[in-house]
Write a protein that holds these residues in place. Structure first.
Motif, PDB file in Angstrom:
ATOM      1  N   GLY A   1       0.709  -1.314   0.340  1.00  0.00           N
ATOM      2  CA  GLY A   1      -0.014  -0.275  -0.786  1.00  0.00           C
ATOM      3  C   GLY A   1       1.217   1.232  -0.264  1.00  0.00           C
ATOM      4  O   GLY A   1       0.142   2.282  -0.255  1.00  0.00           O
TER       5      GLY A   1
ATOM      6  N   GLY B   1       3.790   4.068  -2.069  1.00  0.00           N
ATOM      7  CA  GLY B   1       3.658   4.357  -2.903  1.00  0.00           C
ATOM      8  C   GLY B   1       2.579   4.558  -3.828  1.00  0.00           C
ATOM      9  O   GLY B   1       1.300   2.906  -3.720  1.00  0.00           O
ATOM     10  N   SER B   2       2.512   4.560  -4.840  1.00  0.00           N
ATOM     11  CA  SER B   2       1.673   4.674  -6.192  1.00  0.00           C
ATOM     12  C   SER B   2       1.685   3.247  -7.543  1.00  0.00           C
ATOM     13  O   SER B   2       2.844   3.047  -6.731  1.00  0.00           O
ATOM     14  CB  SER B   2       1.728   5.919  -6.841  1.00  0.00           C
ATOM     15  OG  SER B   2       2.425   6.572  -7.858  1.00  0.00           O
ATOM     16  N   ALA B   3       1.223   2.810  -8.170  1.00  0.00           N
ATOM     17  CA  ALA B   3       1.081   2.109  -9.100  1.00  0.00           C
ATOM     18  C   ALA B   3       0.639   1.770 -10.092  1.00  0.00           C
ATOM     19  O   ALA B   3      -1.019   2.887  -9.916  1.00  0.00           O
ATOM     20  CB  ALA B   3       1.199   0.518  -8.376  1.00  0.00           C
TER      21      ALA B   3
ATOM     22  N   SER C   1      -8.693  -1.643 -10.770  1.00  0.00           N
ATOM     23  CA  SER C   1      -7.903  -1.570 -10.627  1.00  0.00           C
ATOM     24  C   SER C   1      -7.158  -1.262  -9.728  1.00  0.00           C
ATOM     25  O   SER C   1      -5.168  -0.857 -10.412  1.00  0.00           O
ATOM     26  CB  SER C   1      -8.588   0.626 -10.808  1.00  0.00           C
ATOM     27  OG  SER C   1      -9.261   0.687  -9.941  1.00  0.00           O
ATOM     28  N   LYS C   2      -6.764  -1.069  -8.843  1.00  0.00           N
ATOM     29  CA  LYS C   2      -6.078  -1.746  -7.069  1.00  0.00           C
ATOM     30  C   LYS C   2      -5.643  -3.446  -7.845  1.00  0.00           C
ATOM     31  O   LYS C   2      -5.485  -3.873  -6.487  1.00  0.00           O
ATOM     32  CB  LYS C   2      -6.265  -1.262  -6.254  1.00  0.00           C
ATOM     33  CG  LYS C   2      -6.084   1.107  -6.579  1.00  0.00           C
ATOM     34  CD  LYS C   2      -6.465   1.637  -4.843  1.00  0.00           C
ATOM     35  CE  LYS C   2      -6.454   2.990  -4.763  1.00  0.00           C
ATOM     36  NZ  LYS C   2      -6.582   2.804  -3.353  1.00  0.00           N
TER      37      LYS C   2
ATOM     38  N   ARG D   1      -2.778  -4.605  -8.358  1.00  0.00           N
ATOM     39  CA  ARG D   1      -1.605  -5.194  -6.877  1.00  0.00           C
ATOM     40  C   ARG D   1      -2.327  -5.201  -5.912  1.00  0.00           C
ATOM     41  O   ARG D   1      -1.632  -6.667  -5.428  1.00  0.00           O
ATOM     42  CB  ARG D   1      -0.608  -3.821  -6.478  1.00  0.00           C
ATOM     43  CG  ARG D   1      -1.335  -3.087  -5.509  1.00  0.00           C
ATOM     44  CD  ARG D   1      -0.435  -1.759  -5.779  1.00  0.00           C
ATOM     45  NE  ARG D   1      -0.850   0.229  -5.933  1.00  0.00           N
ATOM     46  CZ  ARG D   1      -0.475   0.638  -5.009  1.00  0.00           C
ATOM     47  NH1 ARG D   1       0.020   1.083  -4.143  1.00  0.00           N
ATOM     48  NH2 ARG D   1      -1.599   1.899  -5.175  1.00  0.00           N
ATOM     49  N   PHE D   2      -3.219  -5.292  -5.207  1.00  0.00           N
ATOM     50  CA  PHE D   2      -3.875  -5.308  -3.703  1.00  0.00           C
ATOM     51  C   PHE D   2      -4.290  -7.159  -3.921  1.00  0.00           C
ATOM     52  O   PHE D   2      -4.558  -7.910  -2.975  1.00  0.00           O
ATOM     53  CB  PHE D   2      -4.515  -4.772  -2.779  1.00  0.00           C
ATOM     54  CG  PHE D   2      -3.918  -3.138  -3.066  1.00  0.00           C
ATOM     55  CD1 PHE D   2      -3.016  -3.573  -1.576  1.00  0.00           C
ATOM     56  CD2 PHE D   2      -4.690  -2.117  -3.238  1.00  0.00           C
ATOM     57  CE1 PHE D   2      -2.507  -2.110  -1.977  1.00  0.00           C
ATOM     58  CE2 PHE D   2      -3.856  -0.895  -3.239  1.00  0.00           C
ATOM     59  CZ  PHE D   2      -2.722  -0.827  -2.169  1.00  0.00           C
TER      60      PHE D   2
ATOM     61  N   ARG E   1      -1.175  10.529 -12.971  1.00  0.00           N
ATOM     62  CA  ARG E   1      -1.634   9.733 -14.089  1.00  0.00           C
ATOM     63  C   ARG E   1      -3.019   9.371 -13.625  1.00  0.00           C
ATOM     64  O   ARG E   1      -4.352   9.594 -14.725  1.00  0.00           O
ATOM     65  CB  ARG E   1      -0.735   8.489 -13.918  1.00  0.00           C
ATOM     66  CG  ARG E   1       0.377   8.728 -14.421  1.00  0.00           C
ATOM     67  CD  ARG E   1       0.882   6.762 -14.318  1.00  0.00           C
ATOM     68  NE  ARG E   1       1.462   6.734 -13.708  1.00  0.00           N
ATOM     69  CZ  ARG E   1       2.833   6.093 -12.901  1.00  0.00           C
ATOM     70  NH1 ARG E   1       2.995   5.678 -13.915  1.00  0.00           N
ATOM     71  NH2 ARG E   1       2.799   5.025 -12.241  1.00  0.00           N
TER      72      ARG E   1
ATOM     73  N   ASN F   1      -6.227   6.175  -9.364  1.00  0.00           N
ATOM     74  CA  ASN F   1      -6.405   4.822  -8.872  1.00  0.00           C
ATOM     75  C   ASN F   1      -5.222   4.475  -8.528  1.00  0.00           C
ATOM     76  O   ASN F   1      -5.150   2.958  -8.713  1.00  0.00           O
ATOM     77  CB  ASN F   1      -7.541   4.273  -9.719  1.00  0.00           C
ATOM     78  CG  ASN F   1      -7.055   4.095 -10.755  1.00  0.00           C
ATOM     79  OD1 ASN F   1      -5.896   4.374 -11.593  1.00  0.00           O
ATOM     80  ND2 ASN F   1      -7.858   3.997 -12.238  1.00  0.00           N
ATOM     81  N   ALA F   2      -4.189   5.210  -9.178  1.00  0.00           N
ATOM     82  CA  ALA F   2      -2.857   4.879  -8.658  1.00  0.00           C
ATOM     83  C   ALA F   2      -2.558   4.521  -7.322  1.00  0.00           C
ATOM     84  O   ALA F   2      -1.402   4.335  -6.941  1.00  0.00           O
ATOM     85  CB  ALA F   2      -1.509   5.958  -9.653  1.00  0.00           C
ATOM     86  N   ALA F   3      -3.253   5.267  -6.321  1.00  0.00           N
ATOM     87  CA  ALA F   3      -2.795   5.666  -5.535  1.00  0.00           C
ATOM     88  C   ALA F   3      -2.917   4.225  -4.272  1.00  0.00           C
ATOM     89  O   ALA F   3      -3.384   3.794  -4.830  1.00  0.00           O
ATOM     90  CB  ALA F   3      -3.769   6.908  -4.827  1.00  0.00           C
ATOM     91  N   GLY F   4      -2.921   4.932  -3.163  1.00  0.00           N
ATOM     92  CA  GLY F   4      -2.518   3.699  -2.316  1.00  0.00           C
ATOM     93  C   GLY F   4      -3.735   3.733  -1.718  1.00  0.00           C
ATOM     94  O   GLY F   4      -5.226   3.854  -1.801  1.00  0.00           O
TER      95      GLY F   4
ATOM     96  N   THR G   1     -12.116   3.325  -4.455  1.00  0.00           N
ATOM     97  CA  THR G   1     -11.045   2.897  -5.091  1.00  0.00           C
ATOM     98  C   THR G   1     -10.397   3.751  -5.346  1.00  0.00           C
ATOM     99  O   THR G   1      -9.200   4.131  -4.880  1.00  0.00           O
ATOM    100  CB  THR G   1     -11.038   1.906  -6.050  1.00  0.00           C
ATOM    101  OG1 THR G   1     -11.939   0.063  -5.491  1.00  0.00           O
ATOM    102  CG2 THR G   1      -9.702   1.147  -6.108  1.00  0.00           C
ATOM    103  N   LYS G   2     -11.409   5.217  -5.871  1.00  0.00           N
ATOM    104  CA  LYS G   2      -9.866   5.756  -6.528  1.00  0.00           C
ATOM    105  C   LYS G   2     -10.117   7.016  -5.075  1.00  0.00           C
ATOM    106  O   LYS G   2      -9.360   8.167  -5.931  1.00  0.00           O
ATOM    107  CB  LYS G   2     -10.656   6.725  -8.092  1.00  0.00           C
ATOM    108  CG  LYS G   2     -10.742   5.727  -8.668  1.00  0.00           C
ATOM    109  CD  LYS G   2     -11.691   7.162 -10.092  1.00  0.00           C
ATOM    110  CE  LYS G   2     -12.227   5.778 -11.223  1.00  0.00           C
ATOM    111  NZ  LYS G   2     -10.999   5.267 -12.383  1.00  0.00           N
TER     112      LYS G   2
ATOM    113  N   GLY H   1      -9.174   6.335  -2.004  1.00  0.00           N
ATOM    114  CA  GLY H   1      -8.742   5.440  -0.840  1.00  0.00           C
ATOM    115  C   GLY H   1      -9.481   4.063  -0.502  1.00  0.00           C
ATOM    116  O   GLY H   1      -8.676   3.484   0.387  1.00  0.00           O
ATOM    117  N   ALA H   2     -10.622   3.753  -0.920  1.00  0.00           N
ATOM    118  CA  ALA H   2     -10.164   2.286  -0.892  1.00  0.00           C
ATOM    119  C   ALA H   2      -9.273   1.269  -1.267  1.00  0.00           C
ATOM    120  O   ALA H   2      -8.123   1.705  -2.197  1.00  0.00           O
ATOM    121  CB  ALA H   2     -11.412   1.472  -0.891  1.00  0.00           C
TER     122      ALA H   2
END
Lengths: 350, 350, 350, 350
Positions: free
Chosen positions: A27, A29-31, A241-242, A244-245, B8, B11-14, B208-209, B211-212
């Protein structure tokens, strides 16, 4: 009242600490979204390594239903039929998901003793098929479940035999591995031996029931199916979208045999409980163990009233009707929990 | 090289710390699967409270695509058409999900200035509709997006006006609220004012975009749609067994206006960046701000080569082609980040 | 070799002269397409008269599969299940059409003696249903077939009883009447008695098997289903531009009881054949009459080799496997044909 | 009042005598159902001969909508997009049939002058496509219409050029030939030249608008699509049991260039009418001929009130709104009819 013991389902359990830690770590940093991140890359490599298949592809999805129905929709033409056991989750507990994602493809339930399908089960179905007759849904995919929905585990030879019968008629083979770790752990085989080496093209890989937070996955060994799944998972709303989790959960799960260790805990607990039930059955306590609790799930017929007493004693199990209960252990069912459950069951039996 | 600044996509955030903490806390102990847990109950009550609607129902799903397409499939008959803006995510970025879940329902993209639909946009579409002619897909649903896919925010009055035009012809109204929190925070209105009080029947609520960890949701104010969604979410594979981990995220998100505070951070950061871009534009730096960055998203045409220099300077943004870049701030874009980004943009402009 | 006698299927027959004459007559002059013509108007009035139902609506379609699957898709939600007999055409011979048009709705085959469904058949299915559980396809429609796919005819009371059991659980009722004329003729009841008065909401009305050139139809007694079918038939490509040529066939078919007279010819021919088969069975000729040839269809197990000799003797019948043949008479099977067939069957039996 | 002249649509016409005679002749005797008859065999040979393609396969269906949507569903993956002109029947007049049969495939309307698509139309669409991005419906099929829905006819070179542009990006090519005979007759080319030799994989072959009683057809030059269509036509309810009555129509239609002779009559009648309209336009009568009436269809803007006077004068035409009418001639529009229509139009113009 005693501390409750959770035996309703393995999906009532929490999260394995190793997996939660991995999520927390990812969680920071960004990705890039939608799988364009390093965790998803690493997961792809991990899966190829664990399954010993250099073109395997992993598609994280949020449920086993999504894994099954999306995989089957990519494998079966919309005018085809998927053959499965009469007790299969895809047939009985997914509300038509395969027919929906499959554009009208149908499921055809077959019988087979011990809740498994056998070469003879398929041969009977094939004999009852009007091949090449467009009025008749054409069998194109075999979907197996291991462990089965009744808790039995196919041996590698059994699974390979029925898969081979299917392939002989041109069907491809899907494996619903909602509890694949429990099967692999029970058999002591390699993941490859129970999957592609046995003739399986695509696997629904369960993780949520065995310690993940929020992910299962499709593992495809078939390039065409993989290409289809790139688009089919997206339009089904299953490309997070996330991502990675999800990927980091699956990567932790498959790393250093964590998945098998978690499954072994569950299987070992069930072995303790099943042994006690068998013993009770043999001494005439009115218990009847149904099917083969080869992994982490047992179905038991109890004397009337026993289920209620069990519930009062804090042993949570799932009542199936007709005095049958389902008991499922999880990675959180410790050996003391299992022994404790046995004690309470013996008491409830009176 | 400088510390990268992520613009970008949100949704790249954590993950917001409050949400991660809630997930971790919910992981202790076992709980009934598929939403039969206390966290999901609490979420239902929370949503009714926050949206001031006593029959609202929340359906956690894993993506905005799932939220949109499942909601629309429950609202539109399979022979109907969903009207939306030409730039709408449902039309351009969901790979036909609505047509698939909707059994062949079609999307019809309309034009409207400032990336919004207006009563006149709908009236033109209605005039070009052969009503009651079965050869012609019948408009049944209006899908609005707020903030729009170009970053503009409808005022409450604008949204209510276009919704009212739709309802006047018997259409129901869906709101794609992938960034609803950013819109509500920007407008300073209540969630009810921008949704059901403005004539919206069903909302796709993004989380999700903003903070979830892994969840969005459908919020339905329509009982019939809610009943449909019980089954439609399941057969789409969007009813997670460990739903509590989605519910607890959404509950934390909606508690004590966390969602609005997170959104405000993002909006404030964008306001700083947008002001700087406007200033650069007015002094003839070759920058062109496209559309209205009312919330946390801006589209900017830059002089050739600038995007590349920005990337080198560690400002990650999304290149749209034709020298246009998209900049999106998130709950993790602090005020110093925004000022830092402005500095690097000014430098890159030379 | 003798003149062949066609007993493979009633859809191998030609066209009734009254119907062909009507088609030819309708071909003069031009007419509005897609049902906006006088013949289609007249058909609507005719159907209301014949079925004694003033809101009945007729939708001409080109096949029984279209009639069944489109009707069921309009009656069942996509997450629902249609209950039918294990031998039903919709289940076994339509290549998944209902699941396709139904957006993933599933068919669930039930057992019932004499190829019929009985209240007890439904009650057993209901007991095996997890009502209101979204994992489980919810029964919403009962599809009956009369005559059944094994040639038996429900009495009005039998059909009303099972329909009533279905309606008691909120299911609506569809009747596959591919051979409805044969059933009505056999029972001597009115069309209303065997349909809406017995609890049937929608009928697939066969005509092609009984003398029409190229049309079957859906007859709906349910306004909501009718409204759906306006659009569903169109988007399925079943709204013919020159619909008048279908409508005029159906109108002639239903005029002056032509449909029942044609069916009676077929039924009478079968009665002659069935009597002879029963006689042969009782004198130990190795014949076994399977099921109840109540209308125009019989299934017979013959001694090995007999089917082949029959074919050589010019009696065309359909081999089902396991020495079972299906014999079907049509409106073109005259009494002499039937007696001739009996003669050749007796000879073939040796 | 004068004898009416039918110019609303070619599908308002009756049946060509040669085709009706063939239907009547085929009605004698019995024949295997579902295409297992000699007429269907003969049709297959006829089509291969007429189209000069030895693997062409014909699938009779009852409407052009069925032909188009089933063909496209067999050509396009469910996650793909079919590109077509903005005015295409598949997009505007089939109520989402392609998305339904295609399992969610979408149609994407493109612009192109003269109601045609050109290489540049496709190139613009390709530039606006996010290739290989699963969020974006991937173009997989080009659907052309010839004559177009505005009555224009592609030259062989024009059609081949746009087909070639499509094939260059991996798209396959469908031709909606609802009025193919009119195009072939107008161009004086061979059927092969306008279809597979120009890069077309699958054709929707209209017949009903040009003299058939009740049938259109799909002609597939692609083996994979043909195999798909065997099952897809069946499960769509488009495999008629008495298919011979469709096959015999199509066989008669394609025999001895009957289809082209019928089309030529229609085209010649339109040429007379179009010449008169052009003449009226040039002498300032307030008439505006829209588009290119290359075959049997014209769109004309008339002075206010003229359409009403035309109707009163017995010239039936279709009012499109905005004082535009559509005029369509058919195989039944004789030269005297055309001259008579011209006379009445001139009178109505005053």
């Amino acid at each position: 009242v005693d501390r409750p013991i959770e035996l309703r389902s393995d999906n009532a359990a929490g999260v394995a600490p190793e997996i939660l830690a991995a999520v927390v770590a990812a969680g920071e940093g960004s990705a890039l979204a939608y799988g364009g991140d390093e965790w998803t890359d690493r997961l792809q490599r991990r899966a190829r390594d664990v399954f010993e298949h250099d073109r395997a592809r992993v598609f994280p999805v949020v449920t086993g239903t999504a894994a099954n129905a999306l995989a089957l929709s990519a494998m079966c033409p919309p005018w085809g039929a998927v053959l499965c056991h009469d007790t299969a989750h895809v047939l009985r507990s997914e509300c038509g998901a395969t027919s929906m994602f499959g554009g009208g493809a149908v499921l055809r339930g077959l019988r087979g003793h011990s809740s498994k399908l056998w070469p003879a089960s398929l041969e009977a179905a094939f004999a009852d098929t009007r091949w090449d007759d467009p009025h008749h849904s054409q069998p194109r995919v075999l979907s197996l479940t291991c462990p089965t929905d009744r808790g039995a585990v196919y041996s590698v030879a059994e699974l390979a035999a029925v898969a081979s019968t299917a392939r002989g008629r041109g069907l491809s083979v899907h494996l619903d591995g909602a509890r694949l770790a429990n099967a692999v752990a029970a058999l002591g085989c390699s993941p490859a031996e129970l999957t592609w080496r046995a003739g399986v093209d695509v696997v629904s890989l369960g993780a949520t029931k065995n310690g993940a937070l929020s992910t299962d996955a499709i593992v495809s060994f078939d390039d065409h199916v993989s290409e289809e799944l790139v688009y089919r998972t997206k339009r089904a709303g299953h490309v997070a979208s996330k991502m990675r989790f999800q990927s980091v959960q699956l990567d932790a799960y498959l790393t250093d045999t964590l998945w098998l260790r978690l499954a072994r805990t569950a299987n070992d607990a069930m072995a303790i409980i099943a042994a006690a039930l068998r013993e009770a059955q043999s001494r005439g306590a009115g218990v009847e163990l149904l099917g083969d609790p080869d992994a982490n799930m047992a179905f038991v017929r109890l004397p009337a009233g026993t289920a209620h007493r069990l519930e009062q004693a804090g042993v949570h199990c799932y009542e199936m009707g007709d005095d049958v209960v389902r008991l499922v252990t999880s990675f959180q069912t410790s050996e003391p929990d299992a022994r404790d459950a046995v004690q309470r069951i013996v008491t409830a039996l009176g």
